[in-house]
Design an enzyme around this catalytic site. Structure first.
Site, PDB file in Angstrom:
ATOM      1  N   GLU A 156       1.004  -1.220  -0.146  1.00  0.00           N
ATOM      2  CA  GLU A 156      -0.105   0.047   0.028  1.00  0.00           C
ATOM      3  C   GLU A 156       0.724   1.437   0.078  1.00  0.00           C
ATOM      4  O   GLU A 156       0.571   2.223   0.751  1.00  0.00           O
ATOM      5  CB  GLU A 156      -0.891   0.013   1.222  1.00  0.00           C
ATOM      6  CG  GLU A 156      -1.784  -1.180   1.223  1.00  0.00           C
ATOM      7  CD  GLU A 156      -2.709  -1.479   2.615  1.00  0.00           C
ATOM      8  OE1 GLU A 156      -2.539  -0.373   3.430  1.00  0.00           O
ATOM      9  OE2 GLU A 156      -3.341  -2.423   2.693  1.00  0.00           O
ATOM     10  N   GLU A 263      -6.258 -10.828  -0.673  1.00  0.00           N
ATOM     11  CA  GLU A 263      -7.010 -10.836   0.421  1.00  0.00           C
ATOM     12  C   GLU A 263      -8.499 -10.487   0.047  1.00  0.00           C
ATOM     13  O   GLU A 263      -9.172  -9.692   0.310  1.00  0.00           O
ATOM     14  CB  GLU A 263      -6.444  -9.408   1.234  1.00  0.00           C
ATOM     15  CG  GLU A 263      -5.012  -9.253   1.578  1.00  0.00           C
ATOM     16  CD  GLU A 263      -4.482  -8.118   2.247  1.00  0.00           C
ATOM     17  OE1 GLU A 263      -5.506  -7.378   2.707  1.00  0.00           O
ATOM     18  OE2 GLU A 263      -3.300  -7.787   2.159  1.00  0.00           O
TER      19      GLU A 263
HETATM   20  O1  G3I Z   1      -3.109  -7.700  19.165  1.00  0.00           O
HETATM   21  C1  G3I Z   1      -3.758  -6.433  19.801  1.00  0.00           C
HETATM   22  C2  G3I Z   1      -4.049  -6.621  21.005  1.00  0.00           C
HETATM   23  O2  G3I Z   1      -2.989  -6.993  21.906  1.00  0.00           O
HETATM   24  C3  G3I Z   1      -4.842  -5.575  21.617  1.00  0.00           C
HETATM   25  O3  G3I Z   1      -5.443  -5.837  22.776  1.00  0.00           O
HETATM   26  C4  G3I Z   1      -6.137  -5.369  20.599  1.00  0.00           C
HETATM   27  C5  G3I Z   1      -7.112  -4.063  20.971  1.00  0.00           C
HETATM   28  O4  G3I Z   1      -7.455  -3.403  20.000  1.00  0.00           O
HETATM   29  O5  G3I Z   1      -5.584  -5.148  19.391  1.00  0.00           O
HETATM   30  C6  G3I Z   1      -4.909  -6.217  18.790  1.00  0.00           C
HETATM   31  O6  G3I Z   1      -4.478  -5.887  17.727  1.00  0.00           O
HETATM   32  C7  G3I Z   1      -5.278  -5.744  16.345  1.00  0.00           C
HETATM   33  C8  G3I Z   1      -4.755  -6.659  15.439  1.00  0.00           C
HETATM   34  O7  G3I Z   1      -5.609  -6.445  14.141  1.00  0.00           O
HETATM   35  C9  G3I Z   1      -4.883  -8.299  15.858  1.00  0.00           C
HETATM   36  O8  G3I Z   1      -6.099  -8.564  16.075  1.00  0.00           O
HETATM   37  C10 G3I Z   1      -5.416  -4.340  15.919  1.00  0.00           C
HETATM   38  O9  G3I Z   1      -5.975  -3.158  17.151  1.00  0.00           O
HETATM   39  C11 G3I Z   1      -6.072  -4.200  14.759  1.00  0.00           C
HETATM   40  O10 G3I Z   1      -5.931  -2.898  14.196  1.00  0.00           O
HETATM   41  C12 G3I Z   1      -5.671  -5.139  13.681  1.00  0.00           C
HETATM   42  O11 G3I Z   1      -6.488  -5.138  12.583  1.00  0.00           O
HETATM   43  C13 G3I Z   1      -5.636  -5.597  11.419  1.00  0.00           C
HETATM   44  C14 G3I Z   1      -5.478  -4.672  10.338  1.00  0.00           C
HETATM   45  O12 G3I Z   1      -5.078  -5.284   9.394  1.00  0.00           O
HETATM   46  C15 G3I Z   1      -4.504  -3.536  10.767  1.00  0.00           C
HETATM   47  O13 G3I Z   1      -4.542  -2.719   9.937  1.00  0.00           O
HETATM   48  C16 G3I Z   1      -6.650  -6.728  10.815  1.00  0.00           C
HETATM   49  O14 G3I Z   1      -6.584  -7.823  11.917  1.00  0.00           O
HETATM   50  C17 G3I Z   1      -6.023  -7.409   9.698  1.00  0.00           C
HETATM   51  O15 G3I Z   1      -7.059  -8.237   9.133  1.00  0.00           O
HETATM   52  C18 G3I Z   1      -5.748  -6.129   8.340  1.00  0.00           C
HETATM   53  O16 G3I Z   1      -5.451  -6.666   7.542  1.00  0.00           O
HETATM   54  C19 G3I Z   1      -4.804  -5.795   6.234  1.00  0.00           C
HETATM   55  C20 G3I Z   1      -3.779  -6.189   5.544  1.00  0.00           C
HETATM   56  O17 G3I Z   1      -2.822  -6.489   6.508  1.00  0.00           O
HETATM   57  C21 G3I Z   1      -3.362  -5.208   4.574  1.00  0.00           C
HETATM   58  N1  G3I Z   1      -4.685  -5.069   3.738  1.00  0.00           N
HETATM   59  C22 G3I Z   1      -5.731  -4.613   4.332  1.00  0.00           C
HETATM   60  C23 G3I Z   1      -6.283  -5.466   5.509  1.00  0.00           C
HETATM   61  C24 G3I Z   1      -7.422  -5.180   6.025  1.00  0.00           C
HETATM   62  O18 G3I Z   1      -7.304  -3.839   6.874  1.00  0.00           O
END
Ligand code: G3I
Length: 363
Positions: A156, A263
């Site tokens: 990205e 994805e």
């Molecule tokens: O692991 C922490 C945890 O310790 C904490 O307590 C909790 C509280 O919010 O957050 C947890 O982390 C989260 C993580 O996912 C794991 O679950 C983050 O907040 C959350 O922002 C994160 O979201 C991920 C996102 O990328 C981040 O931008 C999504 O799971 C994941 O599916 C998403 O994937 C992205 C690809 O990498 C790139 N393309 C877009 C796609 C969708 O956004």
């Protein structure tokens, strides 16, 4: 008498082979074996649940959803957290699935220390940041050398704004465009056999598509070791249209590079690109027959076209396993349930699953 025995025997053999065929587990990976591998994004936790069985039955490729991203895997400068990535890699190896690595350089989910000088507390210089990127890429790619067959190297980097080329991330602000080229070169040095991808979203938008294509052509012209382009495929019940997706796949095919859908998911809500607060109009979160049908139609269009471009598309990966959990449950609206995948929360194939596989199972 003899003839009767032969007939009974033949009937028995037929029955056995029929039963055998019924027992043979077929999954998405088998339905699409003549086209592309079929992958799924996973967390280490999911591999300890009943979803593990579904993964092995249906898919032949995996991507860590978060575990190999810079923040989770490299939380402080001298500390790597291998537990999640290693458990996913071990599962893939044990069960004979391919493994895509995601992702080496992204503006999101970066660790706090990365852009800051620990002594002065100020932003690091270009030289320091590039050295940190090199160390990160070399360490992570070397660890999974021979296990991860393809990496999303840069994720990205292109801007969503019409009149802006590159996303003004800290990577770009500190290093200019150079970080992209360097990231590919260092990944290649660490594992010359790995396929190296540039990965992005919303390529169905013509302006963004042209910018991505321009960047990839520039990289190729400079001899940068880029093997392919990843189209994320975060789509919805109202997009892409058949024409949009066809022209997108055609334009990327013309680059002559490997292409992967990295994805895939189809939200049951109309596409929105930015996070927003929940509103009164967001009350209907059911998976209604109407939403289901619209989702089926988009899935059918997607797979029809993926198959059309099978020469160029080597893999299609779903972003999450089942409707039990999707990142779309919290995007664009936090806590609004979505149903974007092919399996429901009980892990049963949805109608969309049968619709996209039915022409294949008749072959
Ligand atoms: O692991 C922490 C945890 O310790 C904490 O307590 C909790 C509280 O919010 O957050 C947890 O982390 C989260 C993580 O996912 C794991 O679950 C983050 O907040 C959350 O922002 C994160 O979201 C991920 C996102 O990328 C981040 O931008 C999504 O799971 C994941 O599916 C998403 O994937 C992205 C690809 O990498 C790139 N393309 C877009 C796609 C969708 O956004």
């Amino acid at each position: 008498m003899k003839l009767r025995n032969i007939v009974i025997g033949m009937a028995f053999i037929c029955q056995c082979s029929h039963t055998q065929a019924q027992k043979t587990p077929t999954g998405l990976k088998d339905h699409f074996k003549n086209y592309f591998t079929v992958g799924v994004a996973v967390s280490p936790q999911a591999l300890k649940t009943d979803e593990a069985g579904l993964i092995v039955k249906e898919f032949n490729s995996m991507t860590p959803e978060n575990a190999m991203k810079m923040g989770p895997i490299h939380p402080s400068e001298n500390q790597y957290n291998w537990a999640g990535g290693d458990s996913i890699a071990a599962f893939a190896k044990r069960n004979g699935l391919k493994l895509r690595g995601h992702c080496l350089c992204w503006h999101n989910q970066t660790p706090r220390w990365l852009f800051i000088d620990s002594v002065t507390g100020k932003q690091v210089t270009k030289e320091v940041l590039l050295q940190r990127l090199k160390d990160h890429i070399t360490t992570v790619v070397s660890r999974y050398k021979g296990t991860v067959y393809a990496w999303d190297v840069v994720n990205e980097a292109i801007s969503d704004k019409k009149d802006e080329y590159m996303r003004p991330s800290l990577w770009y602000q500190i290093c200019g465009e150079e970080f992209i080229e360097k990231a590919f070169r260092w990944a290649h040095e660490a594992d010359p056999n790995a396929l190296l991808f540039y990965n992005d979203y919303n390529e169905i938008d013509l302006v963004k598509r042209e910018k991505i294509i321009r960047m990839i052509k520039d990289l190729k012209a400079k001899g940068v070791p880029i093997s392919g382009v990843g189209l994320q495929g975060h789509w919805a019940i109202n997009e892409p249209s058949k024409g949009q997706l066809d022209s997108t796949l055609k334009d990327f095919s013309s680059l002559g590079l490997n292409m992967q859908i990295t994805e895939l998911d189809i939200s049951v809500y109309p596409k929105e690109h930015n996070a927003r607060e929940r509103q009164a109009t967001d009350v209907d979160t059911s998976f209604s027959t109407e939403k289901e049908q619209k989702q089926i139609d988009v899935y059918k269009t997607c797979f029809e076209l993926f198959k059309k471009y099978k020469k160029n598309i080597s893999s299609v990966t779903f972003w999450n396993i089942s409707d039990r959990h999707s990142w779309l449950d919290n995007f664009p609206v936090r806590g609004r349930k979505d149903y974007p995948l092919l399996f429901d929360a009980q892990l049963k194939p949805k109608k969309a699953y049968w619709e996209i596989t039915k022409s294949e199972s008749n072959k």
